[in-house]
Design an enzyme around this catalytic site. Structure first.
Site, PDB file in Angstrom:
ATOM      1  N   ARG A  88       0.457  -1.260  -0.115  1.00  0.00           N
ATOM      2  CA  ARG A  88      -0.127   0.403  -0.241  1.00  0.00           C
ATOM      3  C   ARG A  88       1.113   1.545   0.243  1.00  0.00           C
ATOM      4  O   ARG A  88       0.871   2.072  -0.102  1.00  0.00           O
ATOM      5  CB  ARG A  88      -1.381  -0.948   1.306  1.00  0.00           C
ATOM      6  CG  ARG A  88      -1.893   1.414   1.479  1.00  0.00           C
ATOM      7  CD  ARG A  88      -2.830   1.121   3.509  1.00  0.00           C
ATOM      8  NE  ARG A  88      -3.517   2.202   2.080  1.00  0.00           N
ATOM      9  CZ  ARG A  88      -4.376   2.265   3.412  1.00  0.00           C
ATOM     10  NH1 ARG A  88      -4.445   1.613   4.158  1.00  0.00           N
ATOM     11  NH2 ARG A  88      -4.804   3.437   3.831  1.00  0.00           N
ATOM     12  N   ASN A 143     -10.693  -3.349  -0.967  1.00  0.00           N
ATOM     13  CA  ASN A 143     -10.351  -2.933  -1.774  1.00  0.00           C
ATOM     14  C   ASN A 143      -9.629  -3.148  -3.364  1.00  0.00           C
ATOM     15  O   ASN A 143      -8.817  -3.520  -3.064  1.00  0.00           O
ATOM     16  CB  ASN A 143      -9.891  -1.285  -1.797  1.00  0.00           C
ATOM     17  CG  ASN A 143     -11.026  -0.867  -0.401  1.00  0.00           C
ATOM     18  OD1 ASN A 143     -12.263  -0.720  -0.997  1.00  0.00           O
ATOM     19  ND2 ASN A 143     -10.693  -0.568   0.943  1.00  0.00           N
ATOM     20  N   CYS A 163     -19.420  -1.542   1.010  1.00  0.00           N
ATOM     21  CA  CYS A 163     -18.713   0.195   1.156  1.00  0.00           C
ATOM     22  C   CYS A 163     -18.961   0.236   2.802  1.00  0.00           C
ATOM     23  O   CYS A 163     -20.124  -0.051   2.736  1.00  0.00           O
ATOM     24  CB  CYS A 163     -18.668   0.849  -0.291  1.00  0.00           C
ATOM     25  SG  CYS A 163     -16.957   2.179   0.578  1.00  0.00           S
ATOM     26  N   TYR A 239     -14.109  10.661  -1.157  1.00  0.00           N
ATOM     27  CA  TYR A 239     -13.642  10.270  -3.115  1.00  0.00           C
ATOM     28  C   TYR A 239     -13.072  11.199  -3.287  1.00  0.00           C
ATOM     29  O   TYR A 239     -12.493  11.447  -4.117  1.00  0.00           O
ATOM     30  CB  TYR A 239     -13.297   8.926  -2.626  1.00  0.00           C
ATOM     31  CG  TYR A 239     -12.636   7.956  -1.876  1.00  0.00           C
ATOM     32  CD1 TYR A 239     -11.523   7.305  -1.752  1.00  0.00           C
ATOM     33  CD2 TYR A 239     -13.106   7.396  -0.798  1.00  0.00           C
ATOM     34  CE1 TYR A 239     -10.905   6.547  -0.762  1.00  0.00           C
ATOM     35  CE2 TYR A 239     -13.565   6.582   0.278  1.00  0.00           C
ATOM     36  CZ  TYR A 239     -11.520   6.162   0.152  1.00  0.00           C
ATOM     37  OH  TYR A 239     -11.561   5.192   1.381  1.00  0.00           O
TER      38      TYR A 239
END
Length: 414
Positions: A88, A143, A163, A239
């Site tokens: 990540r 994800n 989600c 987002y």
């Protein structure tokens, strides 16, 4: 009924255990599955203690044997992180070298995560198909949820994506309205991590205009966007900040620790807390890890999948004509009634500006799933070139090279 949690060694799992312990699911057994046996030896007993504290008599087991874990399961939750936090952190770093947002689910970082995650998810799903109970559901929280769910559906798996963005909005709006969360129903629509609240229903009436009239400034601050973005009366998820304030976010990311670095620090602290063999509840620190309300959303959805009660949930499902500007096989995130059929329940559609962005990102997702399933540098480039945050040859080419170089260990075709 048996539930399997694939990725059960995650620091998220105690959050899920709270949901299993406090909600009325007829669970006989919960099995945590993870290749990291050392993590399971810590998480497994903690999950057992949490569920016992809430009065659950369900058996809790843990194993690194996938087949044993999913055999006979009626529900299988996917919460995978292929490559761990180090992958990540790499996803967040390499796009910044090209002046693009570095984020694990959006843009080039999101594609990197999809490329290494989707093949693993598909391999696990095949074992679920072979060994789980007839008609078992896969509930994907991994994800990028929309892309992983699409890949699973493309291969014929009985899967649905979940989600926690919508349930977070539901809780926030309920608080502003002075009502209980269950009284508030959202018109939540878009793609995973690219969604808007187009309506907020209370007692059958849309109260979103009232909410924005009274609380526009604080809602805008919470999603980190200017109030002008709300002029059309819709509320974007956080987002959308990566799209509507891209350049500012790039500058911030270049000077601040990444979210992955922050989460790695929190996880190290959590492991120390989890090793306390008297702990029987999720610690407050877990709220900083992310995934707020995950357990509530997951358990409520699982109940509806099992009972077909017709409750409304924000889920990732096939489009099937609901958004006429997307292909039927696209996967959308939408408030839907979960009964014998799963049917979108949104009454207020997206506007023109939102439709254009959704269509563009959906095209990228289609190409990204193809790249993940079939591999190849050219397919990675095509997906990045289609992404609205990239969209230029030089950027797409540079990001492709960096993505492959950074993630080569998890890309067998490379």
């Amino acid at each position: 009924m048996k539930i399997a949690v694939v990725g059960g060694g995650s620091t998220y799992t105690p959050e899920l255990a709270e949901g299993f312990g406090t909600n009325a699911l007829d669970i006989d057994e919960v099995v945590l599955v993870d290749p990291a046996a050392d993590k399971l030896e810590v998480i497994g007993p903690l999950v057992q203690r949490i569920m016992r504290r809430h009065g659950s008599a369900a058996r809790v087991a843990w194993t690194s044997d996938l087949d044993r874990g999913v055999e006979g399961a009626s529900l299988v939750l996917f919460q995978l992180r292929v490559g761990g936090q180090s992958a990540r952190i790499a996803d967040e770093a390499f796009p910044l070298e090209c002046g693009c947002v570095g984020q694990e689910t959006t843009g080039a970082g999101g594609l990197a995560k999809a490329l290494r995650t989707i093949p693993v998810a598909l391999a696990i799903a095949e074992r679920v198909r072979e060994l789980a109970a007839p008609g078992a559901w896969i509930v994907d929280f991994t994800n990028p949820v929309g892309m992983v769910t699409r890949a699973l559906l493309d291969e014929g798996h009985r899967a649905i994506g979940l989600c926690n963005v919508a349930i977070g909005f539901q809780r926030r709006f309920a608080g502003l309205l002075g009502r209980e969360p269950g009284e508030v129903v959202l018109d939540h629509v878009g793609l995973n991590h690219l969604t808007w609240e187009t309506g907020v229903r209370l007692d059958g009436r849309d109260v979103l205009p009232d909410l924005l009239a009274k609380h526009r400034t604080e809602i805008a601050e919470e999603v980190d966007l200017p109030e002008a973005v709300f002029a059309d009366g819709l509320v974007p998820s956080y987002y959308l900040h990566y799209f509507y304030a891209h350049d500012q976010e790039v500058e911030r990311m270049r000077t601040a620790p990444s979210r992955g670095q922050e989460v790695a620090r929190i996880e190290a602290e959590l492991w120390d807390v989890y090793k306390d063999d008297t702990l029987d509840r999720k610690p407050d620190l877990l709220s900083q890890r992310g995934g707020a309300y995950y357990s509530e959303a997951a358990v409520a959805l699982m109940r509806s999948l099992l009972t077909q009660d017709g409750a409304v949930h924000a889920v990732n499902v096939r489009n099937r004509g609901f958004l006429p500007y997307l292909p039927d096989e696209a996967v959308i995130e939408v408030s839907a009634t979960v009964g014998p059929e799963i049917t979108p329940a949104v009454q207020i559609p997206l506007g023109t500006r939102q439709r254009g962005l959704v269509a563009a990102v959906s095209a990228y997702e289609e190409l990204g799933v193809e790249a993940a399933v079939r591999g190849g540098e050219r397919r990675v480039y095509e997906a990045l070139l289609a992404h609205p945050l990239v969209g230029q040859h030089d950027l797409a080419e540079g990001l492709t090279r960096r993505l492959i170089a950074t993630g080569r260990d998890h890309l067998p075709w490379a």
